[in-house]
Design an enzyme around this catalytic site. Structure first.
Site, mmCIF file in Angstrom:
data_model
loop_
_atom_site.group_PDB
_atom_site.id
_atom_site.type_symbol
_atom_site.label_atom_id
_atom_site.label_comp_id
_atom_site.label_asym_id
_atom_site.label_seq_id
_atom_site.Cartn_x
_atom_site.Cartn_y
_atom_site.Cartn_z
ATOM 1 N N ARG A 228 0.845 -1.188 0.000
ATOM 2 C CA ARG A 228 0.000 0.000 0.000
ATOM 3 C C ARG A 228 0.881 1.239 0.000
ATOM 4 O O ARG A 228 1.887 1.310 0.719
ATOM 5 C CB ARG A 228 -0.926 0.024 1.230
ATOM 6 C CG ARG A 228 -2.036 -1.019 1.182
ATOM 7 C CD ARG A 228 -3.066 -0.649 0.131
ATOM 8 N NE ARG A 228 -4.158 -1.604 0.027
ATOM 9 C CZ ARG A 228 -4.239 -2.571 -0.868
ATOM 10 N NH1 ARG A 228 -3.253 -2.755 -1.732
ATOM 11 N NH2 ARG A 228 -5.286 -3.376 -0.918
ATOM 12 N N HIS A 276 0.881 0.033 -10.301
ATOM 13 C CA HIS A 276 -0.064 -0.774 -9.510
ATOM 14 C C HIS A 276 -0.449 -2.046 -10.273
ATOM 15 O O HIS A 276 -1.632 -2.359 -10.443
ATOM 16 C CB HIS A 276 -1.309 0.036 -9.158
ATOM 17 C CG HIS A 276 -2.030 -0.497 -7.940
ATOM 18 N ND1 HIS A 276 -2.635 0.309 -7.023
ATOM 19 C CD2 HIS A 276 -2.239 -1.768 -7.496
ATOM 20 C CE1 HIS A 276 -3.191 -0.418 -6.064
ATOM 21 N NE2 HIS A 276 -2.949 -1.693 -6.330
#
Length: 313
Positions: A228, A276
């Site tokens: 994250r 990502h």
């Protein structure tokens, strides 16, 4: 047994991708697919297959719903929704785990084998002394020992790496030196020539990689963050990269996504930015997890991967 009403609540373009996979997985699980739909009377819905970036935010009308089944591994955008009073399950499936495992293994091996050094040294100079150590002599730490972190730690250990792991609560994994708690965090960081962060986004983990914890790493350590973006204080990492305390970082997740074109990570010579892509939810394997949970719900069995609301994951 009547057909359950299963509402697919995600962006409209996802329906074409997921509908055939869901119908196939549900049929294999013995669940009637007649009630699989993108539109339904909320009071008649039994299960909600949910993506947090969909338009559905108020779950109050879903008075009959037995569960919300998230398509995402992370639930930080869901757990604070007080209208979700029914059980909430996060996505854990083979595709997510294998994709993350491959990403972590690839970049750990890239740093371990000094591939970047060889790519930068294509200048005609022969450097016979540039030899990487064996994996057993390379220390790797995984922050986060959930499903993804444990899989990565065990896979790295199987090919010989000296692997440690850290989690908030005690864990025991064969072949892995497991640390926990605040004191254990610094022991784990001191072990990390290569640090991999796979923690969830919670109040307790935000900004965990900061000036203080970075100082505990060996000089010249490398960081891989496919977990994250909120785990890392960007200014602290950039400062550590500039001094050489951190030799390199591969970053797949960020506090703002897409990462703005003006962000210094893009231009830093020691940073690799990936968009990502470390692990994506794949319709085929995600549908198998969803179908199994619906089968369990219909059979009165405990659902898989239920979220602990208090812990935030």
């Amino acid at each position: 047994m009547p057909s359950p009403t299963i509402l697919f609540a995600a962006k409209s373009e996802k329906w074409a991708e997921y509908e055939p996979a869901l119908r196939m997985a549900l049929q294999k699980a013995g669940v009637d697919t007649t009630g699989l739909t993108t539109e339904a009377d909320p009071a008649e819905v039994d299960y909600i297959i949910y993506a947090p970036n969909s338009g559905l935010q108020d779950f109050t009308p879903f008075t009959r719903a037995k569960a919300v089944l998230s398509l995402w591994a992370g639930v930080e955008d869901i757990v604070g929704n007080e209208t979700i009073t029914m059980p909430l399950a996060r996505m854990v499936d083979y595709g997510l785990t294998q994709g993350m495992l491959e990403f972590v293994m690839g970049h750990v091996l890239r740093y371990h084998l000094m591939i970047d050094d060889f790519l930068a040294g294509q200048d005609g100079v022969w450097r016979p002394n540039l030899v990487p150590p064996l994996a057993r002599d390379r220390k790797v730490t995984i922050l986060g020992l959930g499903v993804l972190g444990a899989a990565a730690a065990q896979s790295l250990a199987r090919i010989g790496f000296d692997v440690a792991g850290w989690s908030r609560s005690p864990k025991s994994i064969e072949g892995i030196a497991c640390y926990h708690g605040e004191d254990g965090l610094f022991d784990a960081m001191r072990h990390a020539e290569i640090l991999v962060t796979l923690l969830p986004d919670t109040a307790a983990t935000r900004g965990l990689i900061n000036q203080t914890t970075l100082a505990a790493l060996p000089h010249g350590a490398k960081i891989i963050n496919p977990g994250r973006g909120s785990l890392i204080e960007d200014a602290a990492l950039l400062a550590a990269l500039d001094t050489g305390k951190i030799a390199a970082a591969t970053l797949d997740v960020f506090t703002i996504e897409p990462l703005p074109a003006s962000h210094p990570y893009w231009r830093h010579p020691r940073v690799t930015v990936t968009p990502h892509i470390a692990s994506a939810t794949r319709a085929e394997t995600a549908s198998e997890t969803i179908a199994e949970n619906i089968r369990r719900g219909e059979a009165g069995e405990t659902l898989l991967h239920l979220v602990d609301r208090a812990a935030g994951y």
